[in-house]
Design a protein around this motif. Structure first.
Motif, mmCIF file in Angstrom:
data_model
loop_
_atom_site.group_PDB
_atom_site.id
_atom_site.type_symbol
_atom_site.label_atom_id
_atom_site.label_comp_id
_atom_site.label_asym_id
_atom_site.label_seq_id
_atom_site.Cartn_x
_atom_site.Cartn_y
_atom_site.Cartn_z
ATOM 1 N N HIS A 99 23.486 -15.513 -46.273
ATOM 2 C CA HIS A 99 23.804 -16.250 -44.741
ATOM 3 C C HIS A 99 24.932 -15.434 -44.269
ATOM 4 O O HIS A 99 25.797 -16.300 -43.825
ATOM 5 C CB HIS A 99 23.657 -17.748 -44.556
ATOM 6 N N TYR A 100 25.213 -13.976 -44.096
ATOM 7 C CA TYR A 100 26.475 -13.323 -43.726
ATOM 8 C C TYR A 100 26.492 -12.472 -42.838
ATOM 9 O O TYR A 100 24.342 -12.746 -41.877
ATOM 10 C CB TYR A 100 26.779 -12.508 -44.852
ATOM 11 N N THR A 101 26.512 -12.201 -41.811
ATOM 12 C CA THR A 101 26.421 -11.366 -40.604
ATOM 13 C C THR A 101 26.909 -9.754 -40.963
ATOM 14 O O THR A 101 27.817 -10.188 -41.212
ATOM 15 C CB THR A 101 26.869 -12.167 -39.386
ATOM 16 N N LYS A 102 26.288 -8.999 -39.515
ATOM 17 C CA LYS A 102 26.927 -7.757 -39.739
ATOM 18 C C LYS A 102 28.003 -6.767 -39.466
ATOM 19 O O LYS A 102 28.701 -6.585 -40.382
ATOM 20 C CB LYS A 102 25.885 -6.406 -39.076
ATOM 21 N N ASP A 103 28.622 -8.251 -38.611
ATOM 22 C CA ASP A 103 30.213 -7.813 -38.175
ATOM 23 C C ASP A 103 30.712 -8.710 -39.576
ATOM 24 O O ASP A 103 32.650 -8.240 -39.140
ATOM 25 C CB ASP A 103 29.975 -9.402 -36.946
ATOM 26 N N ASN A 137 17.513 -1.439 -45.431
ATOM 27 C CA ASN A 137 16.550 -2.552 -45.362
ATOM 28 C C ASN A 137 17.014 -2.803 -44.430
ATOM 29 O O ASN A 137 16.750 -4.481 -44.140
ATOM 30 C CB ASN A 137 16.623 -3.473 -46.439
ATOM 31 N N ALA A 138 17.914 -2.466 -43.015
ATOM 32 C CA ALA A 138 17.984 -2.813 -41.709
ATOM 33 C C ALA A 138 16.545 -3.358 -40.906
ATOM 34 O O ALA A 138 16.275 -2.263 -40.300
ATOM 35 C CB ALA A 138 19.072 -2.594 -41.015
ATOM 36 N N PHE A 139 15.603 -3.738 -40.830
ATOM 37 C CA PHE A 139 14.190 -3.878 -39.837
ATOM 38 C C PHE A 139 14.405 -4.727 -39.155
ATOM 39 O O PHE A 139 13.867 -4.542 -38.027
ATOM 40 C CB PHE A 139 13.659 -4.638 -41.153
ATOM 41 N N GLU A 140 15.951 -5.223 -38.723
ATOM 42 C CA GLU A 140 16.423 -5.725 -37.571
ATOM 43 C C GLU A 140 17.101 -5.514 -36.761
ATOM 44 O O GLU A 140 18.174 -5.093 -37.526
ATOM 45 C CB GLU A 140 15.393 -7.009 -37.221
#
Length: 313
Positions: free
Chosen positions: A296-300, A310-313
């Motif tokens: 539950h982390y975010t890219k920022d 594995n960044a599918f979105e």
């Protein structure tokens, strides 16, 4: 790390035969970058070569089986009349020296991406040379501080084998430096060779304090895969193979750079030039998008210069 000269004539006009032995399997996602770097390093020095790549698949075999496979690889290299052998990884390099094949003493060899060279064994092989890959655990822990500021306990793995002991020892030296600068951080260790599976599961899956922990893996191998995947805390390592096999992040050299430097040194060998252990490689942070989402982390929260797979979105 021994400088070497060999008796091959200092000409670079003909096409040479190189046996490239990888420790792992062909399916690794970074394999194409490694081979591209190796070929580019050869071309940079004007070397034409025919490369035969072998895969030891070391994570799938016990020691005796691995050394048997290495003897077969060396027999093929000898039959092919290989001019030089290039090994990639600790496992391939160690098995080549430990398999008791006379061919290992016969064919010049350059090792690359070796984190823990076996110097007593290397002393018996004046025909083998390479560069030790550095392990920057301090930067890895500092990266962990930024991504997981509330997780202030590192659980570090160790093993009873020679590579496991060397990895743990190197980590502990760097931990002392890190801890002096960050006294609020704590360390736990888990020897996966000694502890039974139930105790490992209890510590990494059902530990009431697991929300405060980060699993740090100094030595990644087949034995550690299942432990990383069951852990209820993020896992970090300095081995790029740990991503995408359960690690949240790795901090290590670029595979292209490792291949390129190995190719350059191989070409310089054929030019009969002194080979210096002075090549530099750039380390990169690689994160797994699946792990980012799972915890539950975010890219920022991830450093901008990180590579995310594995960044599918």
């Amino acid at each position: 790390p021994f400088p070497f000269f060999f008796s091959i004539p200092p000409q670079i006009s003909r096409k040479y035969k190189i046996t490239f032995i990888q420790s792992y399997e062909e399916q690794n996602y970074w394999n194409s970058e490694l081979l591209k770097g190796f070929n580019d390093g050869l071309k940079e020095q004007g070397l034409e070569a025919e490369i035969h790549t072998e895969y030891l698949n070391s994570w799938f075999w016990e020691k005796d089986s691995e050394e048997f496979i290495m003897r077969r690889i060396l027999q093929r290299a000898n039959k092919w009349q290989s001019d030089i052998i290039v090994t990639f990884g600790d496992e391939a390099t160690y098995s080549l020296m430990a398999c008791n094949s006379p061919i290992a003493h016969k064919i010049p060899t350059i090792y690359s991406s070796v984190k823990y060279p076996n110097y007593p064994l290397l002393a018996h092989y004046p025909n083998i040379y390479g560069k030790q890959e550095s392990q920057d655990f301090i930067t890895l822990m500092n990266i962990s501080k930024k991504i997981f500021p509330k997780r202030k306990t590192f659980i570090v793995t160790s093993e009873n084998g020679s590579l496991g002991k060397a990895a743990f020892s190197k980590f502990m030296r760097q931990w002392m430096i890190f801890h002096k600068r960050n006294p609020d951080y704590k360390l736990k260790s888990i020897n996966i060779s000694d502890k039974i599976a139930a105790k490992i599961v209890k510590l990494l899956r059902f530990n009431i304090n697991i929300r405060n922990d980060v699993l740090l893996v100094p030595l990644y191998n087949q034995n550690i895969k299942w432990i990383m995947r069951l852990a209820a805390c993020p896992c970090i390592s300095t081995n790029i193979n740990a991503v995408p096999n359960g690690a949240f992040a790795t901090y290590s050299e670029k595979e292209y750079d490792l291949g390129y430097n190995a190719g350059m040194k191989t070409a310089l060998f054929f030019k009969h030039r002194y080979i210096k252990d002075s090549s530099q490689t750039n380390k990169i942070l690689v994160c797994d998008w699946k792990q980012i989402k799972y915890f539950h982390y975010t890219k920022d929260l991830i450093p901008k210069d990180a590579v995310i797979i594995n960044a599918f979105e």
